[in-house]
Design a protein around this motif. Structure first.
Motif, short mmCIF file in Angstrom:
data_model
loop_
_atom_site.label_atom_id
_atom_site.label_comp_id
_atom_site.label_asym_id
_atom_site.label_seq_id
_atom_site.Cartn_x
_atom_site.Cartn_y
_atom_site.Cartn_z
N GLY A 174 2.31 -8.72 9.81
CA GLY A 174 1.59 -9.61 10.70
C GLY A 174 0.45 -10.40 10.09
N PHE A 175 0.31 -10.37 8.77
CA PHE A 175 -0.84 -11.03 8.14
C PHE A 175 -0.56 -12.45 7.67
CE2 PHE A 175 -2.73 -6.91 8.22
CZ PHE A 175 -4.10 -7.11 8.12
N ALA A 176 0.67 -12.93 7.78
CA ALA A 176 0.98 -14.28 7.32
C ALA A 176 0.19 -15.31 8.13
CB ALA A 176 2.47 -14.56 7.44
N GLY A 177 -0.65 -16.10 7.44
CA GLY A 177 -1.46 -17.11 8.11
C GLY A 177 -2.68 -16.57 8.81
N THR A 198 -3.36 3.64 5.83
CA THR A 198 -3.22 2.31 6.39
C THR A 198 -2.13 2.27 7.46
OG1 THR A 198 -3.81 1.37 4.24
CG2 THR A 198 -2.87 -0.14 5.87
N ASP A 199 -2.46 1.74 8.61
CA ASP A 199 -1.46 1.50 9.65
C ASP A 199 -0.75 0.19 9.30
OD1 ASP A 199 0.11 1.22 11.87
OD2 ASP A 199 -1.52 1.49 13.32
N ALA A 200 0.16 0.26 8.32
CA ALA A 200 0.73 -0.94 7.71
C ALA A 200 1.57 -1.77 8.67
CB ALA A 200 1.58 -0.55 6.50
N THR A 201 2.05 -1.18 9.73
CA THR A 201 2.86 -1.91 10.71
C THR A 201 2.08 -2.22 11.99
OG1 THR A 201 3.75 0.15 11.66
CG2 THR A 201 4.98 -0.85 9.83
N GLY A 202 0.81 -1.86 12.00
CA GLY A 202 0.02 -2.01 13.22
C GLY A 202 -0.52 -3.40 13.47
N GLY A 203 -0.43 -4.29 12.48
CA GLY A 203 -0.93 -5.65 12.64
C GLY A 203 -2.38 -5.79 12.23
N PRO A 204 -2.85 -7.03 12.11
CA PRO A 204 -4.21 -7.27 11.61
C PRO A 204 -5.32 -6.63 12.43
CG PRO A 204 -2.90 -9.28 11.54
CD PRO A 204 -2.08 -8.27 12.28
N GLU A 205 -5.23 -6.70 13.75
CA GLU A 205 -6.32 -6.15 14.55
C GLU A 205 -6.49 -4.66 14.31
OE1 GLU A 205 -6.09 -7.08 18.66
OE2 GLU A 205 -6.09 -9.26 18.34
N ARG A 206 -5.38 -3.95 14.20
CA ARG A 206 -5.45 -2.51 13.95
C ARG A 206 -6.02 -2.22 12.57
NH1 ARG A 206 -6.96 2.30 14.29
NH2 ARG A 206 -5.60 3.87 13.32
N VAL A 207 -5.58 -2.94 11.55
CA VAL A 207 -6.07 -2.71 10.19
C VAL A 207 -7.56 -3.05 10.09
CG1 VAL A 207 -5.87 -3.42 7.78
CG2 VAL A 207 -3.81 -3.01 9.13
N LEU A 208 -7.96 -4.15 10.73
CA LEU A 208 -9.38 -4.51 10.70
C LEU A 208 -10.23 -3.46 11.42
CD1 LEU A 208 -8.34 -7.19 9.56
CD2 LEU A 208 -9.99 -8.36 11.01
N ILE A 231 -21.03 -2.97 0.70
CA ILE A 231 -19.85 -2.24 1.13
C ILE A 231 -18.64 -2.80 0.38
CG2 ILE A 231 -18.28 -1.76 3.06
CD1 ILE A 231 -20.73 -1.96 4.91
N GLY A 232 -17.92 -1.94 -0.29
CA GLY A 232 -16.68 -2.32 -0.94
C GLY A 232 -15.50 -1.76 -0.16
N VAL A 233 -14.48 -2.58 0.00
CA VAL A 233 -13.27 -2.15 0.72
C VAL A 233 -12.07 -2.42 -0.16
CG1 VAL A 233 -11.81 -2.52 2.74
CG2 VAL A 233 -14.31 -2.66 2.97
N ASP A 234 -11.20 -1.42 -0.30
CA ASP A 234 -9.95 -1.57 -1.04
C ASP A 234 -8.81 -1.41 -0.04
OD1 ASP A 234 -7.98 -1.74 -2.92
OD2 ASP A 234 -8.47 0.13 -3.96
N LEU A 235 -8.22 -2.52 0.33
CA LEU A 235 -7.16 -2.53 1.34
C LEU A 235 -5.81 -2.45 0.64
CD1 LEU A 235 -6.02 -2.92 4.18
CD2 LEU A 235 -6.33 -5.40 3.88
N GLY A 236 -5.07 -1.39 0.90
CA GLY A 236 -3.77 -1.21 0.29
C GLY A 236 -2.71 -0.92 1.33
N GLY A 237 -1.47 -0.99 0.93
CA GLY A 237 -0.38 -0.73 1.86
C GLY A 237 -0.28 0.73 2.25
#
Length: 328
Positions: free
Chosen positions: A89-92, A34-44, A6-12
């Motif tokens: 929300g992805f810092a750290g 991409t739900d760019a403002t939704g935070g990591p849990e939403r993007v994952l 599985i390849g994933v291309d995560l973009g803004g």
């Protein structure tokens, strides 16, 4: 036995996923905004949802692993996102660990420019070469490097930020916070910004006439119709791209340079100007390095990410898959 990943291309703007076989063929593909403002849990959850749909469409296939192409800065060695400006929300955030927890498979992370370089090296325009530079020219400028048959990752896996070498001291401001970067002058964003600024001073161009939008497509369309100003803008863009690429050729001595990204759609028009600059400004020993268009188009990073997880290629930092199955 044929292997798949599985390849994933995560973009803004969009997150894309594909099921890729060991020859680099995309067997199934899907994407979501991409739900760019939704935070990591939403993007994952978006990533996992796309992957689940792909597996459901090919129930007989068991992926060997997951490869993710992501914008940076991300420490791809530890799997921790130090910051992703286009995603909130992805810092750290422990990106790889959380993905592995959800997938139950080994997940390999790669900077998006490096992933695209891998895709072109393994399956595209760079196949058969031991040393290449990939340059993506789109909203920004990024890149990836293959040297002597090895992926160049550098400290924290963040090598290849070619858009942020300075080509004009104290020049135009760049989104990175510096001034005079290659990206600030040669990206698609910079290209259209120059056109918009200068078109207001011209009466001999169709660009912007009657309030029409000025973007790269409009500029190239006007140029094909014989607009002198549009052709001048394109020639200047090609010259600037040639300047940056010449620097990369001198530093890295690749066998080939591969250009991808949105502006590569107009590669045929840009190529002559790029090649001319290299012929005039590169040292003699470097002038014969060809510059070609990416063969995989917008899928370079997607296929490159999947290649990280394909067995036997030894491209990822941890190529041996964990035991387990993908459960949904």
């Amino acid at each position: 036995m044929e292997h798949f990943a599985i390849g994933v291309d995560l973009g803004g703007t969009s997150v894309r996923a594909a099921l890729v076989d060991e020859r680099g063929n995309i067997l199934a593909q899907d994407e979501d905004e991409t739900d760019a403002t939704g935070g990591p849990e939403r993007v994952l959850s978006q990533i996992f949802g796309l992957a689940r749909g792909l597996i459901a469409s090919r129930p007989s296939l068991a992926p060997a692993g997951v490869g993710v192409s992501t914008p940076g800065p991300v420490d791809t060695i530890t799997g921790i996102a130090s910051d992703i400006p286009t995603l909130s929300g992805f810092a750290g955030f422990p990106l790889r660990a959380e993905l592995e927890r959800q997938f139950g498979l080994t997940v390999s992370l790669e900077n998006d420019g490096i992933a695209a370089a891998i895709g072109e090296w393994q399956f595209g325009a760079g196949k058969g070469y031991d040393s290449l530079v990939y340059v993506t020219v789109s909203t920004g400028i990024g890149g990836g490097i293959i040297a002597d048959g090895r992926v160049v990752r550098g400290r924290m896996g963040m090598a290849g930020h070619v858009g942020h070498m300075t080509i004009t001291p104290d020049g135009e401001p760049c989104p990175c916070g510096n001034r005079g970067c290659f990206e600030a002058y040669a990206s698609g964003t910079a290209f259209t910004r120059r056109a918009r600024q200068r078109a207001t001073e011209r009466t001999d161009t169709v660009l912007g006439r009657d309030g029409s939008p000025i973007n790269s497509r409009a500029i190239f369309r006007a140029a094909r119709d014989g607009d002198t100003f549009a052709n001048q803008l394109i020639d200047e863009e090609a010259e600037t791209l040639g300047r940056g690429i010449t620097n990369l050729i001198h530093i890295l001595s690749p066998e080939i340079v591969v250009m991808g990204g949105g502006l590569s759609n107009e590669f045929d028009r840009l190529h002559a100007g790029i090649a001319d600059h290299i012929a005039r400004r590169a040292m003699p020993a470097f002038r014969e390095v060809p510059v070609v268009r990416a063969a995989l188009g917008q899928n370079s990073g997607l296929v490159g990410a999947a290649a990280l997880a394909l067995p036997g290629r030894d491209l990822a930092f941890h190529p041996v898959a964990k035991p387990g199955v993908l459960e949904f």
